[in-house]
Design an enzyme around this catalytic site. Structure first.
Site, mmCIF file in Angstrom:
data_model
loop_
_atom_site.group_PDB
_atom_site.id
_atom_site.type_symbol
_atom_site.label_atom_id
_atom_site.label_comp_id
_atom_site.label_asym_id
_atom_site.label_seq_id
_atom_site.Cartn_x
_atom_site.Cartn_y
_atom_site.Cartn_z
ATOM 1 N N HIS A 1 0.846 -1.191 0.000
ATOM 2 C CA HIS A 1 0.000 0.000 0.000
ATOM 3 C C HIS A 1 0.880 1.239 0.000
ATOM 4 C CE1 HIS A 1 0.663 -1.396 4.109
ATOM 5 N NE2 HIS A 1 0.695 -0.130 4.479
ATOM 6 N N HIS B 1 0.881 5.077 1.120
ATOM 7 C CA HIS B 1 0.198 6.089 1.921
ATOM 8 C C HIS B 1 0.223 7.399 1.137
ATOM 9 C CE1 HIS B 1 0.452 3.970 5.952
ATOM 10 N NE2 HIS B 1 1.418 3.332 5.311
HETATM 11 P P1 5GP Z 1 1.759 0.246 7.360
HETATM 12 O O1 5GP Z 1 2.306 0.506 8.725
HETATM 13 O O2 5GP Z 1 1.586 -1.240 7.093
HETATM 14 O O3 5GP Z 1 2.520 0.948 6.279
HETATM 15 O O4 5GP Z 1 0.328 0.915 7.330
HETATM 16 C C1 5GP Z 1 -0.865 0.221 7.584
HETATM 17 C C2 5GP Z 1 -1.959 1.248 7.660
HETATM 18 O O5 5GP Z 1 -3.205 0.566 7.606
HETATM 19 C C3 5GP Z 1 -1.966 2.072 8.958
HETATM 20 O O6 5GP Z 1 -1.793 3.459 8.661
HETATM 21 C C4 5GP Z 1 -3.312 1.752 9.579
HETATM 22 O O7 5GP Z 1 -3.922 2.876 10.202
HETATM 23 C C5 5GP Z 1 -4.126 1.254 8.399
HETATM 24 N N1 5GP Z 1 -5.178 0.314 8.757
HETATM 25 C C6 5GP Z 1 -5.077 -0.734 9.615
HETATM 26 N N2 5GP Z 1 -6.236 -1.409 9.686
HETATM 27 C C7 5GP Z 1 -7.105 -0.771 8.846
HETATM 28 C C8 5GP Z 1 -8.478 -1.008 8.496
HETATM 29 O O8 5GP Z 1 -9.137 -1.936 8.957
HETATM 30 N N3 5GP Z 1 -9.023 -0.139 7.593
HETATM 31 C C9 5GP Z 1 -8.323 0.897 7.063
HETATM 32 N N4 5GP Z 1 -8.975 1.700 6.201
HETATM 33 N N5 5GP Z 1 -7.029 1.146 7.372
HETATM 34 C C10 5GP Z 1 -6.428 0.322 8.253
#
Ligand code: 5GP
Ligand code: ZN
Length: 133
Positions: free
Chosen positions: A97, A99
């Site tokens: 993903h 951001h």
């Molecule tokens: P990472 O740390 O893996 O780069 O980011 C994961 C992101 O996913 C985090 O910013 C977190 O807030 C988001 N996230 C986690 N669970 C969910 C969810 O159930 N729905 C949505 N829309 N975002 C989520």
């Protein structure tokens, strides 16, 4: 496969979608750092950008379109694009993903990037992005 973002893409878990094309889906992050914080994910399951770098070009059109949508609809002054890859980098969900983080002049700079703003109304932000408010 037990993957949160695959479940969101399938519609099994609700999300606030802001953009979609054949290769990618974009939806609001559930815990935004700044208003309009959005995740752009490939429709196919890709764990991270290091293991399958070609996936980045697949989601590039959606990153571009969603970046324009967010900045125009929310009146953002700037935008961070961030991709964590691997647990050491801070990746917590192992479905690739990007951001997209709209930035506003009242909270500028890298140091303020991850300082969560309290009380962001996700539904209100979603309506503004969709042009419904
Ligand atoms: P990472 O740390 O893996 O780069 O980011 C994961 C992101 O996913 C985090 O910013 C977190 O807030 C988001 N996230 C986690 N669970 C969910 C969810 O159930 N729905 C949505 N829309 N975002 C989520
Ligand atoms: Zn997945």
């Amino acid at each position: 496969m037990d993957c949160l973002f695959c479940a969101i893409i399938a519609g099994d878990i609700p999300s606030r979608q802001v953009y979609a094309d054949d290769a990618a889906v974009a939806f609001l992050d559930i815990s935004p750092w700044h208003a309009g914080h959005t995740l752009v994910v490939p429709r196919r399951h890709v764990a991270d950008v290091l293991s399958q770098p070609e996936a980045l070009s697949e989601i590039a059109p959606a990153i571009n379109a969603t970046s324009r949508l967010l900045t125009q609809r929310l009146g953002a002054d700037g935008l961070n694009v961030l991709i964590n890859s691997g647990a050491t980098s801070g990746q917590e969900v192992f479905h690739l993903h990007a951001h997209l983080i709209p930035r506003y002049a009242d909270r500028p700079g890298m140091a303020a990037l991850m300082e969560r703003e309290a009380d962001i109304d996700l539904d209100a932000v979603h309506r503004r992005i969709l042009g419904q408010a």
